[in-house]
Design a protein around this motif. Structure first.
Motif, PDB file in Angstrom:
ATOM      1  N   SER A 101       0.826  -1.213   0.000  1.00 37.78           N
ATOM      2  CA  SER A 101       0.000   0.000   0.000  1.00 37.78           C
ATOM      3  C   SER A 101       0.855   1.256   0.000  1.00 37.78           C
ATOM      4  N   ALA A 102       2.106   1.136   0.429  1.00 36.35           N
ATOM      5  CA  ALA A 102       3.087   2.230   0.393  1.00 36.35           C
ATOM      6  C   ALA A 102       4.434   1.580   0.100  1.00 36.35           C
ATOM      7  N   THR A 103       5.470   2.384  -0.057  1.00 32.09           N
ATOM      8  CA  THR A 103       6.776   1.789  -0.329  1.00 32.09           C
ATOM      9  C   THR A 103       7.315   1.128   0.941  1.00 32.09           C
ATOM     10  N   PRO A 104       8.126   0.076   0.803  1.00 34.68           N
ATOM     11  CA  PRO A 104       8.735  -0.542   1.988  1.00 34.68           C
ATOM     12  C   PRO A 104       9.520   0.463   2.827  1.00 34.68           C
ATOM     13  N   LEU A 105      10.175   1.423   2.199  1.00 31.91           N
ATOM     14  CA  LEU A 105      10.919   2.432   2.959  1.00 31.91           C
ATOM     15  C   LEU A 105       9.973   3.223   3.861  1.00 31.91           C
ATOM     16  N   GLN A 106       8.819   3.592   3.335  1.00 33.83           N
ATOM     17  CA  GLN A 106       7.853   4.350   4.135  1.00 33.83           C
ATOM     18  C   GLN A 106       7.255   3.496   5.246  1.00 33.83           C
ATOM     19  N   MET A 107       6.922   2.250   4.936  1.00 30.63           N
ATOM     20  CA  MET A 107       6.282   1.390   5.938  1.00 30.63           C
ATOM     21  C   MET A 107       7.234   1.036   7.074  1.00 30.63           C
ATOM     22  N   VAL A 108       8.489   0.721   6.744  1.00 24.40           N
ATOM     23  CA  VAL A 108       9.457   0.397   7.798  1.00 24.40           C
ATOM     24  C   VAL A 108       9.742   1.625   8.652  1.00 24.40           C
ATOM     25  N   THR A 109       9.854   2.795   8.010  1.00 23.95           N
ATOM     26  CA  THR A 109      10.053   4.042   8.770  1.00 23.95           C
ATOM     27  C   THR A 109       8.948   4.243   9.788  1.00 23.95           C
ATOM     28  N   GLN A 110       7.705   4.125   9.324  1.00 21.61           N
ATOM     29  CA  GLN A 110       6.567   4.373  10.206  1.00 21.61           C
ATOM     30  C   GLN A 110       6.491   3.341  11.325  1.00 21.61           C
ATOM     31  N   ARG A 111       6.777   2.071  11.011  1.00 19.32           N
ATOM     32  CA  ARG A 111       6.676   1.045  12.041  1.00 19.32           C
ATOM     33  C   ARG A 111       7.748   1.220  13.104  1.00 19.32           C
ATOM     34  N   LEU A 112       8.979   1.558  12.712  1.00 21.90           N
ATOM     35  CA  LEU A 112      10.046   1.751  13.697  1.00 21.90           C
ATOM     36  C   LEU A 112       9.777   2.989  14.552  1.00 21.90           C
ATOM     37  N   LYS A 113       9.295   4.041  13.953  1.00 25.92           N
ATOM     38  CA  LYS A 113       8.963   5.232  14.737  1.00 25.92           C
ATOM     39  C   LYS A 113       7.879   4.915  15.762  1.00 25.92           C
ATOM     40  N   SER A 114       6.880   4.156  15.332  1.00 28.59           N
ATOM     41  CA  SER A 114       5.786   3.793  16.220  1.00 28.59           C
ATOM     42  C   SER A 114       6.277   2.952  17.394  1.00 28.59           C
ATOM     43  N   ARG A 115       7.110   1.957  17.114  1.00 24.26           N
ATOM     44  CA  ARG A 115       7.600   1.074  18.168  1.00 24.26           C
ATOM     45  C   ARG A 115       8.553   1.800  19.124  1.00 24.26           C
ATOM     46  N   ILE A 116       9.396   2.687  18.600  1.00 25.50           N
ATOM     47  CA  ILE A 116      10.308   3.449  19.471  1.00 25.50           C
ATOM     48  C   ILE A 116       9.510   4.391  20.366  1.00 25.50           C
ATOM     49  N   ALA A 117       8.464   5.001  19.798  1.00 24.70           N
ATOM     50  CA  ALA A 117       7.607   5.866  20.610  1.00 24.70           C
ATOM     51  C   ALA A 117       6.929   5.065  21.719  1.00 24.70           C
ATOM     52  N   GLN A 118       6.526   3.833  21.427  1.00 28.41           N
ATOM     53  CA  GLN A 118       5.913   2.979  22.449  1.00 28.41           C
ATOM     54  C   GLN A 118       6.902   2.616  23.551  1.00 28.41           C
ATOM     55  N   SER A 119       8.193   2.677  23.240  1.00 31.71           N
ATOM     56  CA  SER A 119       9.206   2.339  24.254  1.00 31.71           C
ATOM     57  C   SER A 119       9.401   3.460  25.271  1.00 31.71           C
ATOM     58  N   GLY A 120       8.786   4.611  25.025  1.00 29.98           N
ATOM     59  CA  GLY A 120       8.870   5.714  25.981  1.00 29.98           C
ATOM     60  C   GLY A 120       9.673   6.902  25.509  1.00 29.98           C
ATOM     61  N   ALA A 121      10.331   6.787  24.342  1.00 28.58           N
ATOM     62  CA  ALA A 121      11.124   7.907  23.826  1.00 28.58           C
ATOM     63  C   ALA A 121      10.248   8.813  22.974  1.00 28.58           C
ATOM     64  N   LYS A 122      10.535  10.106  22.998  1.00 27.09           N
ATOM     65  CA  LYS A 122       9.868  11.045  22.109  1.00 27.09           C
ATOM     66  C   LYS A 122      10.579  10.981  20.760  1.00 27.09           C
ATOM     67  N   VAL A 123       9.831  10.685  19.725  1.00 29.10           N
ATOM     68  CA  VAL A 123      10.397  10.545  18.384  1.00 29.10           C
ATOM     69  C   VAL A 123      10.272  11.884  17.654  1.00 29.10           C
ATOM     70  N   LEU A 124      11.421  12.447  17.270  1.00 31.16           N
ATOM     71  CA  LEU A 124      11.466  13.743  16.608  1.00 31.16           C
ATOM     72  C   LEU A 124      11.891  13.577  15.153  1.00 31.16           C
ATOM     73  N   SER A 125      11.498  14.546  14.323  1.00 33.13           N
ATOM     74  CA  SER A 125      11.946  14.564  12.934  1.00 33.13           C
ATOM     75  C   SER A 125      13.252  15.342  12.846  1.00 33.13           C
TER      76      SER A 125
END
Length: 218
Positions: free
Chosen positions: A103-127
């Motif tokens: 549905s999106a490029t693998p680069l976009q999907m992996v980026t979004q999934r890692l950001k989501s999981r890191i945010a769940q770990s308690g870190a603030k994810v910044l651009s």
């Protein structure tokens, strides 16, 4: 000499027979249309990683905030094509599924999934644009993202990702993560599920790795 004329009446098609013929023709047309619709649906099949699992990961990132850059990789990963390899016969050729896409490029999907999981770990994810001095920067690059067939009856999804963590202008550490997840079916759907699982496992590995790194306090 008289000519004998055959007065046997020509058989007429009954109303019931006509109705049966019309019904058969209508049914055949309906089945043909259904088949075309099915083919069209197959050509438009798209996959993604599904919703991120709820709950925090087992490992927690030791940083209050981290800049996560967009994942980079080869040009093949910057499209929606789904690739697979027949490792048992021709491992050097990457093939694309004809009727299935991401549905999106693998680069976009992996980026979004890692950001989501890191945010769940308690870190603030910044651009990158939100970065400030002293905030660690995580750069990620994909080396492989493929549905690999080991035989005609066994396959797995494989993600190979290289992570580099910088703080200031200093490279803190770099590590390559290689995860294989078995596929439950020998098709695009099985490959999609296997790659989603491999991505979630790599995300957990990255978080655990971050927890081991010596970072300067902000």
């Amino acid at each position: 000499m008289r000519t004998t004329v055959n007065h046997t009446p020509t058989p007429r098609t009954s109303v019931t027979t006509v109705r049966r013929l019309l019904l058969a023709a209508t049914t055949g047309a309906a089945l043909l249309l259904a088949g075309c619709a099915s083919d069209k649906q197959a050509l438009n099949t798209t996959f993604d990683f599904g919703p991120a699992a709820s709950g925090a990961p087992s490992a927690r990132a030791p940083v209050a905030a981290v800049v996560v850059g967009d994942v980079t990789g080869s040009a093949a990963l910057d499209s929606e094509r789904m690739y697979y390899r027949l490792n048992y016969s021709d491992p050097l050729q990457a093939r694309a599924y004809a009727n299935s896409r991401w549905s999106a490029t693998p680069l976009q999907m992996v980026t979004q999934r890692l950001k989501s999981r890191i945010a769940q770990s308690g870190a603030k994810v910044l651009s990158v644009s939100d970065a400030s001095d002293g905030v660690p920067i995580l750069r990620l690059e994909i080396d492989d993202f493929t549905h690999n067939f080991d035989s005609q009856t066994q396959s797995h999804g494989q993600l190979v990702l290289r992570a580099s963590l910088f703080q200031g202008h200093t490279l803190i550490d770099q590590k390559t993560f290689d995860r294989k997840n078995p596929a439950t079916s020998m098709d695009a759907a099985g490959g999609a599920r296997a790659l989603a699982g491999a991505t979630d496992t790599v995300a957990a590995d990255v978080i655990a790795w971050l927890a081991t790194l010596p970072l300067k306090k902000e």
